[in-house]
Design a protein around this motif. Structure first.
Motif, PDB file in Angstrom:
ATOM      1  N   LYS A  58       0.557  -6.133  78.557  1.00  0.00           N
ATOM      2  CA  LYS A  58       0.545  -4.944  79.092  1.00  0.00           C
ATOM      3  C   LYS A  58      -0.242  -4.581  79.153  1.00  0.00           C
ATOM      4  O   LYS A  58      -1.121  -3.879  79.842  1.00  0.00           O
ATOM      5  N   THR A  59      -1.504  -4.728  78.114  1.00  0.00           N
ATOM      6  CA  THR A  59      -2.882  -4.018  78.364  1.00  0.00           C
ATOM      7  C   THR A  59      -3.962  -4.795  78.448  1.00  0.00           C
ATOM      8  O   THR A  59      -4.173  -5.752  77.901  1.00  0.00           O
ATOM      9  N   CYS A  60      -4.706  -4.024  78.911  1.00  0.00           N
ATOM     10  CA  CYS A  60      -5.900  -4.858  79.309  1.00  0.00           C
ATOM     11  C   CYS A  60      -6.578  -4.926  78.232  1.00  0.00           C
ATOM     12  O   CYS A  60      -7.128  -3.936  77.808  1.00  0.00           O
ATOM     13  N   CYS A  61      -6.606  -6.683  77.727  1.00  0.00           N
ATOM     14  CA  CYS A  61      -7.929  -6.042  76.823  1.00  0.00           C
ATOM     15  C   CYS A  61      -9.479  -6.030  77.149  1.00  0.00           C
ATOM     16  O   CYS A  61     -10.382  -5.883  75.555  1.00  0.00           O
ATOM     17  N   VAL A  62      -9.993  -5.718  78.683  1.00  0.00           N
ATOM     18  CA  VAL A  62     -11.606  -5.371  78.892  1.00  0.00           C
ATOM     19  C   VAL A  62     -11.085  -4.144  78.715  1.00  0.00           C
ATOM     20  O   VAL A  62     -12.453  -3.175  78.244  1.00  0.00           O
ATOM     21  N   CYS A  63     -10.340  -3.466  79.436  1.00  0.00           N
ATOM     22  CA  CYS A  63     -10.241  -1.759  79.568  1.00  0.00           C
ATOM     23  C   CYS A  63      -9.341  -1.177  78.822  1.00  0.00           C
ATOM     24  O   CYS A  63      -9.347   0.618  79.003  1.00  0.00           O
ATOM     25  N   GLY A  64      -8.375  -1.566  78.279  1.00  0.00           N
ATOM     26  CA  GLY A  64      -7.204  -0.659  77.568  1.00  0.00           C
ATOM     27  C   GLY A  64      -5.803  -0.475  78.837  1.00  0.00           C
ATOM     28  O   GLY A  64      -4.989   0.247  78.636  1.00  0.00           O
ATOM     29  N   ASN A  65      -6.162   0.060  79.713  1.00  0.00           N
ATOM     30  CA  ASN A  65      -5.153  -0.112  81.124  1.00  0.00           C
ATOM     31  C   ASN A  65      -4.178  -1.144  80.501  1.00  0.00           C
ATOM     32  O   ASN A  65      -4.029  -1.770  79.486  1.00  0.00           O
ATOM     33  N   ILE A  66      -3.219  -0.387  80.935  1.00  0.00           N
ATOM     34  CA  ILE A  66      -1.578  -0.350  80.949  1.00  0.00           C
ATOM     35  C   ILE A  66      -0.282  -0.526  82.134  1.00  0.00           C
ATOM     36  O   ILE A  66      -0.491  -0.047  82.707  1.00  0.00           O
ATOM     37  N   LYS A  67      -0.070  -1.939  82.238  1.00  0.00           N
ATOM     38  CA  LYS A  67       0.879  -2.357  82.943  1.00  0.00           C
ATOM     39  C   LYS A  67       2.059  -2.101  83.015  1.00  0.00           C
ATOM     40  O   LYS A  67       2.391  -3.391  82.380  1.00  0.00           O
ATOM     41  N   THR A  68       2.614  -1.319  83.415  1.00  0.00           N
ATOM     42  CA  THR A  68       3.806  -1.453  82.745  1.00  0.00           C
ATOM     43  C   THR A  68       5.287  -1.220  83.914  1.00  0.00           C
ATOM     44  O   THR A  68       6.248  -1.876  83.481  1.00  0.00           O
ATOM     45  N   ASP A  69       4.352  -2.615  85.170  1.00  0.00           N
ATOM     46  CA  ASP A  69       5.167  -2.832  86.231  1.00  0.00           C
ATOM     47  C   ASP A  69       5.506  -4.998  86.169  1.00  0.00           C
ATOM     48  O   ASP A  69       5.686  -5.402  86.301  1.00  0.00           O
ATOM     49  N   LEU A  70       4.196  -5.444  84.618  1.00  0.00           N
ATOM     50  CA  LEU A  70       3.759  -6.526  83.961  1.00  0.00           C
ATOM     51  C   LEU A  70       5.577  -7.187  84.251  1.00  0.00           C
ATOM     52  O   LEU A  70       6.800  -6.671  83.328  1.00  0.00           O
ATOM     53  N   LYS A  71       5.447  -8.251  84.697  1.00  0.00           N
ATOM     54  CA  LYS A  71       7.545  -8.841  84.109  1.00  0.00           C
ATOM     55  C   LYS A  71       7.081 -10.746  83.576  1.00  0.00           C
ATOM     56  O   LYS A  71       5.731 -10.892  83.820  1.00  0.00           O
ATOM     57  N   LEU A  72       8.037 -11.385  82.907  1.00  0.00           N
ATOM     58  CA  LEU A  72       7.996 -11.611  82.655  1.00  0.00           C
ATOM     59  C   LEU A  72       7.549 -13.232  83.279  1.00  0.00           C
ATOM     60  O   LEU A  72       6.861 -14.181  82.653  1.00  0.00           O
ATOM     61  N   LYS A  73       7.477 -13.567  84.286  1.00  0.00           N
ATOM     62  CA  LYS A  73       7.487 -14.451  85.516  1.00  0.00           C
ATOM     63  C   LYS A  73       5.685 -14.600  85.592  1.00  0.00           C
ATOM     64  O   LYS A  73       5.080 -15.616  86.144  1.00  0.00           O
ATOM     65  N   ASP A  74       4.660 -13.364  85.351  1.00  0.00           N
ATOM     66  CA  ASP A  74       3.660 -13.352  85.921  1.00  0.00           C
ATOM     67  C   ASP A  74       2.493 -13.576  85.024  1.00  0.00           C
ATOM     68  O   ASP A  74       2.503 -13.342  83.478  1.00  0.00           O
ATOM     69  N   ARG A  75       2.435 -14.700  84.671  1.00  0.00           N
ATOM     70  CA  ARG A  75       2.046 -15.785  83.943  1.00  0.00           C
ATOM     71  C   ARG A  75       0.323 -15.315  83.521  1.00  0.00           C
ATOM     72  O   ARG A  75      -0.793 -15.408  82.524  1.00  0.00           O
ATOM     73  N   VAL A  76      -0.287 -15.164  84.721  1.00  0.00           N
ATOM     74  CA  VAL A  76      -1.718 -14.587  85.103  1.00  0.00           C
ATOM     75  C   VAL A  76      -2.623 -13.298  84.993  1.00  0.00           C
ATOM     76  O   VAL A  76      -1.385 -12.481  85.867  1.00  0.00           O
ATOM     77  N   TYR A  77      -2.356 -12.347  83.986  1.00  0.00           N
ATOM     78  CA  TYR A  77      -2.671 -10.847  83.685  1.00  0.00           C
ATOM     79  C   TYR A  77      -4.061 -10.826  85.014  1.00  0.00           C
ATOM     80  O   TYR A  77      -4.545 -11.317  84.994  1.00  0.00           O
ATOM     81  N   VAL A  78      -3.460  -9.360  85.868  1.00  0.00           N
ATOM     82  CA  VAL A  78      -4.953  -8.552  86.407  1.00  0.00           C
ATOM     83  C   VAL A  78      -4.476  -7.541  86.671  1.00  0.00           C
ATOM     84  O   VAL A  78      -4.052  -6.629  86.828  1.00  0.00           O
ATOM     85  N   CYS A  79      -6.086  -7.228  86.152  1.00  0.00           N
ATOM     86  CA  CYS A  79      -6.338  -5.428  85.990  1.00  0.00           C
ATOM     87  C   CYS A  79      -6.606  -4.983  87.328  1.00  0.00           C
ATOM     88  O   CYS A  79      -7.768  -5.886  87.959  1.00  0.00           O
ATOM     89  N   ASP A  80      -6.863  -3.717  87.109  1.00  0.00           N
ATOM     90  CA  ASP A  80      -7.636  -3.064  88.056  1.00  0.00           C
ATOM     91  C   ASP A  80      -8.924  -3.421  88.074  1.00  0.00           C
ATOM     92  O   ASP A  80      -9.701  -3.518  88.945  1.00  0.00           O
TER      93      ASP A  80
END
Length: 73
Positions: free
Chosen positions: A27-49
Motif C-alpha cells: 500500500k506504500t508508494c515506493c517513490v513518494c511514500g504515500n500510503i493508499k488505504t483503499d488498495l484492494k487485492l484485485k488491484d494488480r497495478v499500483y497507481v499513486c497520485d
C-alpha cells in the motif's frame, strides 16, 4: 518455509528478511511514500497520485528491500 531451505539461501548469499506482518509494503508508494488505504487485492497495478504506476508486487518488493526494521533468519 522448511528448515532445509536456509542453507541453500546462505549458499546463494541471500538474506531472508522477516518484516512485521502488518507493514504496508503493497500500500506504500515506493517513490513518494504515500500510503493508499483503499488498495484492494484485485488491484494488480499500483497507481499513486505522484504519477508512479507499476506492478503492485514490484512496488511491494522495492518497499520490502528498503524496509529498515526487520529480522534475518
Amino acid at each position: 518455509m522448511d528448515s532445509g531451505s536456509t542453507p541453500r539461501l546462505n549458499s546463494l548469499e541471500i538474506r531472508l528478511r522477516i518484516v512485521d506482518r502488518f507493514y504496508p509494503s503493497s500500500k506504500t508508494c515506493c517513490v513518494c511514500g504515500n500510503i493508499k488505504t483503499d488498495l484492494k487485492l484485485k488491484d494488480r497495478v499500483y497507481v499513486c497520485d505522484c504519477g508512479n504506476q507499476m506492478d503492485r508486487d514490484l512496488n511491494a518488493a522495492i518497499n520490502l528491500e528498503r524496509c529498515d526494521q526487520y529480522k534475518t533468519a
